[in-house]
Motif scaffolding. Structure first.
Motif, PDB file in Angstrom:
ATOM      1  N   ASN A 111       0.838  -1.196   0.000  1.00 55.31           N
ATOM      2  CA  ASN A 111       0.000   0.000   0.000  1.00 55.31           C
ATOM      3  C   ASN A 111       0.874   1.247   0.000  1.00 55.31           C
ATOM      4  OD1 ASN A 111       0.702  -0.970   2.550  1.00 55.31           O
ATOM      5  ND2 ASN A 111      -1.005   0.013   3.585  1.00 55.31           N
ATOM      6  N   GLN A 162       0.729   5.617   0.859  1.00 55.31           N
ATOM      7  CA  GLN A 162       0.007   6.733   1.435  1.00 55.31           C
ATOM      8  C   GLN A 162       0.596   8.045   0.911  1.00 55.31           C
ATOM      9  OE1 GLN A 162       0.522   6.127   5.654  1.00 55.31           O
ATOM     10  NE2 GLN A 162      -1.184   4.697   5.804  1.00 55.31           N
ATOM     11  N   ARG A 184       4.743   1.046   1.645  1.00 52.51           N
ATOM     12  CA  ARG A 184       4.892  -0.030   2.630  1.00 52.51           C
ATOM     13  C   ARG A 184       4.896  -1.386   1.947  1.00 52.51           C
ATOM     14  NH1 ARG A 184       0.839  -2.947   5.871  1.00 52.51           N
ATOM     15  NH2 ARG A 184       1.805  -3.691   7.794  1.00 52.51           N
ATOM     16  N   ASN A 225       7.440  -1.377   8.030  1.00 51.63           N
ATOM     17  CA  ASN A 225       7.003  -0.007   8.246  1.00 51.63           C
ATOM     18  C   ASN A 225       6.983   0.777   6.928  1.00 51.63           C
ATOM     19  OD1 ASN A 225       6.721   0.302  11.246  1.00 51.63           O
ATOM     20  ND2 ASN A 225       8.845  -0.374  11.183  1.00 51.63           N
ATOM     21  N   PHE A 226       6.242   1.851   6.933  1.00 54.15           N
ATOM     22  CA  PHE A 226       6.238   2.749   5.786  1.00 54.15           C
ATOM     23  C   PHE A 226       7.605   3.410   5.630  1.00 54.15           C
ATOM     24  CE2 PHE A 226       2.028   2.935   4.067  1.00 54.15           C
ATOM     25  CZ  PHE A 226       1.206   2.483   5.096  1.00 54.15           C
ATOM     26  N   VAL A 227       8.004   3.592   4.374  1.00 56.37           N
ATOM     27  CA  VAL A 227       9.208   4.352   4.042  1.00 56.37           C
ATOM     28  C   VAL A 227       8.760   5.589   3.273  1.00 56.37           C
ATOM     29  CG1 VAL A 227      11.382   4.378   2.754  1.00 56.37           C
ATOM     30  CG2 VAL A 227      10.682   2.310   3.990  1.00 56.37           C
ATOM     31  N   PHE A 228       9.164   6.750   3.767  1.00 53.33           N
ATOM     32  CA  PHE A 228       8.752   8.004   3.146  1.00 53.33           C
ATOM     33  C   PHE A 228       9.714   8.407   2.036  1.00 53.33           C
ATOM     34  CE2 PHE A 228       5.290  10.003   5.566  1.00 53.33           C
ATOM     35  CZ  PHE A 228       5.155   9.091   6.597  1.00 53.33           C
TER      36      PHE A 228
END
Lengths: 110, 112
Positions: free
Chosen positions: A31, A33, A92, A97-100
């Motif tokens: 996903n 964001q 992600r 974890n999400f990586v920006f």
């Protein structure tokens, strides 16, 4: 490790022009964001995309998730001065974890 | 308290000093995160906690430690500050991993 890139780094537009920022991941994502950060502020969640090829709209903002789930885009139609800020994508891989991304800073000239 | 708060708002710190950045949320979120934001590098994850009592290392954990004794609080400690830790620090929380993150207002830290 997973890397998330965004282009362009900066974009200056005249009010009323369109704007697009692109996000690319080194790995297939579960996903993605998008967040917006106004100057001097904190990131604020805009949207999450989950499905391959998904397109979502929020008023003048259109978000797209690529078919291969490795890229995404945010398009703003007819920019306004209220659109000023930095737009971040965060990708992600399931279970991680999400990586920006580094963000795209948008300035809108009135 | 409404949402997520951080303290202090800003701090100037001498190198070698110990510093704890505080983060509190009242949304009963399970997951909490600490990020640092540096120009051109976006948000980089320092440490995270998926639930009270557990913590994990992010991308840039060296020089930082965290604890999660309860659901609401997630302090970040710099044991011996160095100038490269000058940054803006954001705390965030989410219902669970994979959900939208709510960010605090940030702490601007300068280490001299």
């Amino acid at each position: 490790g997973q890397q998330v890139m965004q282009i362009p780094q900066y974009q200056h537009v005249q009010e009323g022009e369109d704007f697009t920022t692109y996000c690319n991941s080194s790995t297939t994502l579960s996903n993605i964001q998008w967040y917006k950060q106004r100057p001097g502020g904190h990131p604020v969640f805009l949207i999450q995309l989950v499905k391959s090829g998904e397109v979502k709209k929020q008023k003048r903002l259109t978000f797209q998730f690529g078919e291969a789930k490795k890229n995404s885009s945010l398009h703003i139609t007819a920019t306004q001065t209220t659109d000023v800020g930095t737009y971040f994508c965060a990708g992600r891989v399931y279970g991680q974890n999400f990586v920006f991304g580094p963000g795209t800073r948008l300035s809108v000239l009135p | 308290i409404a949402g997520i708060t951080q303290a202090p708002t800003s701090q100037i710190l001498a190198a070698g000093r110990r510093m704890t950045l505080r983060c509190t949320q009242d949304m009963r979120h399970n997951a909490m995160y600490w990020y640092r934001q540096d120009l051109g590098l976006g948000l980089r994850l320092i440490h995270y906690s998926n639930t009270a009592g557990t913590t994990g290392k992010g991308e840039v954990p060296d020089g930082y430690s965290v604890s999660r004794a309860n659901t609401d609080d997630f302090p970040l400690t710099l044991a011996s500050a160095v100038p490269s830790q000058t940054s803006v620090y954001f705390c965030a929380s989410s219902v669970g991993t994979g959900n939208e993150q709510f960010f605090g207002p940030g702490t601007r830290l300068t280490v001299l």
